[in-house]
Scaffold this active site. Structure first.
Site, PDB file in Angstrom:
ATOM      1  CG  LEU A   1      57.291  31.323 -36.159  1.00  0.00           C
ATOM      2  CD1 LEU A   1      58.571  31.271 -37.137  1.00  0.00           C
ATOM      3  CD2 LEU A   1      57.032  30.072 -36.069  1.00  0.00           C
TER       4      LEU A   1
ATOM      5  CD  GLU B   1      32.442  29.892 -44.889  1.00  0.00           C
ATOM      6  OE1 GLU B   1      32.874  30.173 -43.831  1.00  0.00           O
ATOM      7  OE2 GLU B   1      33.079  28.839 -45.440  1.00  0.00           O
TER       8      GLU B   1
ATOM      9  CB  CYS C   1      48.940  34.365 -32.350  1.00  0.00           C
ATOM     10  SG  CYS C   1      50.546  34.005 -33.010  1.00  0.00           S
TER      11      CYS C   1
ATOM     12  CG  HIS D   1      27.175  35.017 -38.541  1.00  0.00           C
ATOM     13  ND1 HIS D   1      26.995  34.728 -39.767  1.00  0.00           N
ATOM     14  CD2 HIS D   1      28.420  35.157 -38.204  1.00  0.00           C
ATOM     15  CE1 HIS D   1      28.401  34.299 -40.316  1.00  0.00           C
ATOM     16  NE2 HIS D   1      28.995  34.806 -39.341  1.00  0.00           N
TER      17      HIS D   1
ATOM     18  CG  HIS E   1      36.902  33.957 -45.737  1.00  0.00           C
ATOM     19  ND1 HIS E   1      35.308  33.511 -45.748  1.00  0.00           N
ATOM     20  CD2 HIS E   1      37.155  33.745 -44.370  1.00  0.00           C
ATOM     21  CE1 HIS E   1      34.983  33.215 -44.653  1.00  0.00           C
ATOM     22  NE2 HIS E   1      35.884  33.472 -43.804  1.00  0.00           N
TER      23      HIS E   1
HETATM   24  N1  GLN Z   1      29.262  39.877 -35.917  1.00  0.00           N
HETATM   25  C1  GLN Z   1      30.626  39.482 -36.160  1.00  0.00           C
HETATM   26  C2  GLN Z   1      31.378  40.280 -37.267  1.00  0.00           C
HETATM   27  O1  GLN Z   1      30.562  40.481 -38.175  1.00  0.00           O
HETATM   28  C3  GLN Z   1      30.718  37.877 -36.470  1.00  0.00           C
HETATM   29  C4  GLN Z   1      32.109  37.451 -36.750  1.00  0.00           C
HETATM   30  C5  GLN Z   1      32.240  35.879 -36.913  1.00  0.00           C
HETATM   31  O2  GLN Z   1      31.293  35.293 -37.202  1.00  0.00           O
HETATM   32  N2  GLN Z   1      33.397  35.506 -36.734  1.00  0.00           N
HETATM   33  O3  GLN Z   1      32.416  40.665 -37.140  1.00  0.00           O
HETATM   34 ZN    ZN Z   2      31.113  34.512 -39.188  1.00  0.00          ZN
END
Ligand code: GLN
Ligand code: ZN
Length: 761
Positions: free
Chosen positions: A18, A672, A523, A648, A701
């Site tokens: 898919l 974020e 996925c 993070h 993003h």
């Molecule tokens: N250290 C990871 C990166 O920079 C953190 C990724 C994440 O938070 N999803 O890709």
């Molecule tokens: Zn991240």
């Protein structure tokens, strides 16, 4: 005879058919008719896999998302998707992705529907959008086609729909309107849908109401009663399906609704089965989810029969059995695990969707005809269960010993943050508003190519290492040229932030084709955490040391945290998750201490998935946060004052967990925020967060490059909530999905913004 059925089958395809069909269509390499034909083929194949069941689900298949499908069925389609014209499929993908296909890929003027996690799974659905003016109209196109296919294929199908309350519960009103006020407008459309399904010959309809396993207030409970009273008498027989946990205080409510049957998650809510039997009316069916739809382990058939047989004697024909929830959340078929997958021993412990349905069949036969009828299969199952339980690969006495030896203060730093930060500033002078990144830099086609060649044996270990070192060197040079303050090595050598570590730890296995849908065509292949976790040798020290050797600037060591590794894996079910998490924590701690010994001054431990692990019920949250935070602290806090710990998190909904986040006691947290314009820093209004924070100022993003002015504006807003002396400047998340030509100008603006802010300070 015990009825067997399934709540949903994974639709992505054993070979991700898919995914590839969708991507061909979006690129413009195939037609809508091609895509629909591929969908039909997959449905036919999946029904064939479920041929032994009394009822196979219908309508569980989706080209993108089952909640979005339901929005279309109910005629709740945002006007912006329609305004652009095109056929239904175009409109559908416009809501899903913000664009329909290759033709309007460039335009991007329609924003995609918001996506969020489906209950406590890693599946993401498209959030239904409501306003006070939302009206619903029935659209049966999708279900009509599938009913037709099922008839032609001779499938005894049970259509699956999302129930009205869960549908409203999943949605969001954009004008602050009360979702429940829409119920009177929604119910007639549900009644019409049910009547129409009856007219199409459906015997039963599965009405999914998983919202019943969450905390519901009195209004929602009342709405359940009203809604199902109003739907009574409409359509085929209704099987109300609840899953992802026990019903708890909602059990009497669910058992009292005027439906023909109720499905319970008997894996997580087995303790409720007796009470449910007592509460249900004598003609109601009780469907029990007896095979875990959320993990990949073989069911212990003997143990299941031991409690199920007496239930069967009491209920007789009223007992149905099924997996606990839709099998959407597990890979399709263990037969797809070739040489690249788990070894034979681990494989013998596993069951994917197809195998889980076999187990269900065995259970039904044992119930109806006695265990002797399936003796051989039961013996084989028991042997596999016993082998797993006794395997030396599952239990490593060194792990238990190491955990026992952990000092009670192992998760506590020697001094409070203020004192540490002074010590760190003395050895590691940084300007105010220090700049850094989250870890990864673009994963270029060259990097991916090298990894593929290594896998195929076209590059040997030394050649691969040299290629990755060249990437690291390039990344370090770029960061020096940009003038960033704290550098990273760029993570070129990592395929995935969990897999990379899992591959180096004892206790993990990896499937070759164990793909699970995350959203749309995306996925993931979750690692399989089967045994005690131990770090046989350092995992990142050499890479970090190499990167540090290239620069005089501080180089951050980069690790994935224990909670994230846990939440993004299929985890062993033979001990509490908290226990497994502690083992992971210890392995990360070993690595942290090795990095510190190697002279690394700043170590980041990513906990991208900490929030995702929150239980659905409020009552379970504190306990989860307590052990999750404890695991992080064990991993991170064994270092000296002068070593700076970063963490993070890729989200910013901190309001409800901010105290727990503060308890982790990382020196710096990067989060974020840029997408929400720093609004989400509201969490910091009511709670004085004590340590340093880097609110993301660059939304990675999006391909957009933020301007210096935008970044300064975001930082000024952040500074109204957090003292400027504790602010860092960084992107929202890792840069691996972006290209260098997007990343360089964005980071240039970020560094320039920091200089402007410093000059003004
Ligand atoms: N250290 C990871 C990166 O920079 C953190 C990724 C994440 O938070 N999803 O890709
Ligand atoms: Zn991240």
């Amino acid at each position: 005879m015990t009825i067997t059925h399934n709540l949903g089958f994974p639709r992505i395809g054993a070979r991700r058919e898919l995914k590839f069909a969708l991507e061909r269509y979006w690129r413009g390499d195939s037609s809508a008719a091609d895509l629909q034909a591929e969908g039909a083929q997959l449905r036919a194949r999946h029904w064939a896999c479920q041929a032994a069941l009394d009822f196979a689900p219908l309508g569980d298949f989706s080209l993108y998302d089952q909640v979005l499908d339901m929005s279309f069925t109910l005629g709740n389609v945002p006007a912006r998707a329609r305004a652009h014209g095109g056929d239904l499929l175009d409109q559908y993908f416009r809501v899903a992705r913000g664009r329909a296909g290759a033709a309007d890929a460039a335009c991007g003027c329609v924003h995609a529907g918001e996506m969020t996690k489906w209950f406590d799974t890693n599946y993401h659905y498209i959030v239904p959008e409501f306003t006070a003016a939302t009206r619903f109209t029935l659209d049966t196109v999708r279900l009509r086609e599938q009913l037709q296919e099922a008839r032609e294929a001779g499938v005894r199908a049970k259509p699956v729909i999302i129930g009205p309350l869960t549908y409203l519960w999943l949605g969001k009103s954009s004008d602050g309107a009360d979702r429940l006020a829409l119920l009177p407008a929604l119910l007639p459309v549900y009644a019409e849908l049910l009547d129409w399904l009856a007219g199409e010959g459906a015997e039963w309809v599965q009405v999914d109401e998983p919202a019943l396993v969450t905390d519901l207030d009195a209004r929602w409970r009342q709405a359940y009663e009203d809604a199902y009273a109003a739907l009574r008498g409409h359509g085929p027989k209704l099987l109300l399906a609840t899953y992802f946990g026990a019903l708890e205080d909602n059990l009497p409510l669910a058992c009292g609704l005027p439906v023909d049957g109720l499905h319970l998650d008997a894996v997580h809510g087995r303790g409720e089965v007796d009470a449910a039997i007592a509460l249900l009316a004598p003609q109601q069916v009780l469907s029990l989810g007896v095979v875990d739809g959320r993990n990949v382990w073989k069911t212990d058939l003997h143990a299941t029969l031991a409690w199920l047989e007496p239930v069967h004697r009491r209920l007789g024909e009223r007992l149905w059995i099924a997996p606990s929830c839709s099998l959407l959340h597990v890979p399709v078929d263990l037969a797809g695990e070739d040489g690249a997958g788990p070894d034979a021993e681990v494989r013998s412990w596993l069951a994917f969707a197809v195998q889980k349905l076999d187990e269900l069949q065995l259970l039904a036969r044992a119930l109806d005809h006695g265990r002797v009828q399936v003796q051989e299969a039961l013996i084989a199952n028991a042997a596999a269960i016993d082998r797993r339980r006794a395997s030396a690969r599952v239990h490593d006495p060194r792990v238990a010993a190491a955990l026992a030896a952990l000092a009670p203060q192992a998760g506590r730093r020697a001094s409070p943050h203020a004192q540490r930060s002074a010590a760190q500033a003395a050895v590691l002078p940084l300007p105010c508003y220090p700049t850094t990144t989250i870890g990864s830099f673009p994963q270029t086609p060259d990097i991916r190519q090298a990894r593929l060649q290594r896998k195929r044996g076209e590059l040997d270990e030394a050649q691969y290492r040299a290629a990755m070192q060249a990437e690291i060197a390039r990344c370090v040079r770029a960061q020096e040229a940009l003038g960033l303050d704290v550098l990273v090595h760029g993570e070129a050598e990592r395929n995935d932030m969990v897999e990379y570590f899992g591959e180096q730890l004892d206790g993990f296995a990896f499937s070759a084709n164990g793909w699970v849908q995350s959203y749309g065509s995306r996925c993931v292949k979750p690692p399989i955490l089967y045994g005690d976790v131990r770090r046989p040798r350092p995992m990142t020290v050499e890479w970090t040391r190499y990167a540090q050797s290239l620069t005089g600037k501080p180089m951050k060591g980069m690790l994935t945290g224990p909670v994230t590794m846990l939440n993004w894996s299929f985890v062993r079910d033979d001990q509490p998750r908290a226990e497994t998490c502690r083992q992971l924590a210890l392995a990360v701690r070993d690595e942290v201490l090795d990095l510190e010994r190697a002279g690394v001054r700043i170590i980041q431990i990513d906990e991208a998935a900490l929030r995702e692990g929150l239980p659905l019920r409020r009552a379970g949250r504190d306990a989860y946060l307590a052990w999750a935070v404890d695991a992080f602290r064990i991993a991170a806090n064994g270092v000296h004052d002068v070593t700076q710990i970063h963490t993070h998190m890729c989200y910013s909904e901190f309001n409800d967990i901010i105290a727990a986040i503060a308890d982790m006691d990382a020196d710096v947290i990067t989060i974020e925020t840029s997408r929400s314009n720093m609004e989400l820093l509201d969490a910091f209004d009511g709670f004085r967060y004590p340590n340093a924070i880097g609110p993301g100022v660059y939304d990675i993003h999006s391909p957009n490059v933020p301007s210096q002015e935008q970044i300064i504006e975001l930082m000024r807003r952040a500074a109204t909530r957090i003292p400027a002396g504790r602010l860092w400047i960084n992107p929202d998340c890792g840069l691996k999905t972006r290209s260098w030509d997007e990343v360089l100008p964005a980071l240039e603006n970020m560094v320039a913004a920091a200089r402007t802010l410093r000059a003004a300070a």
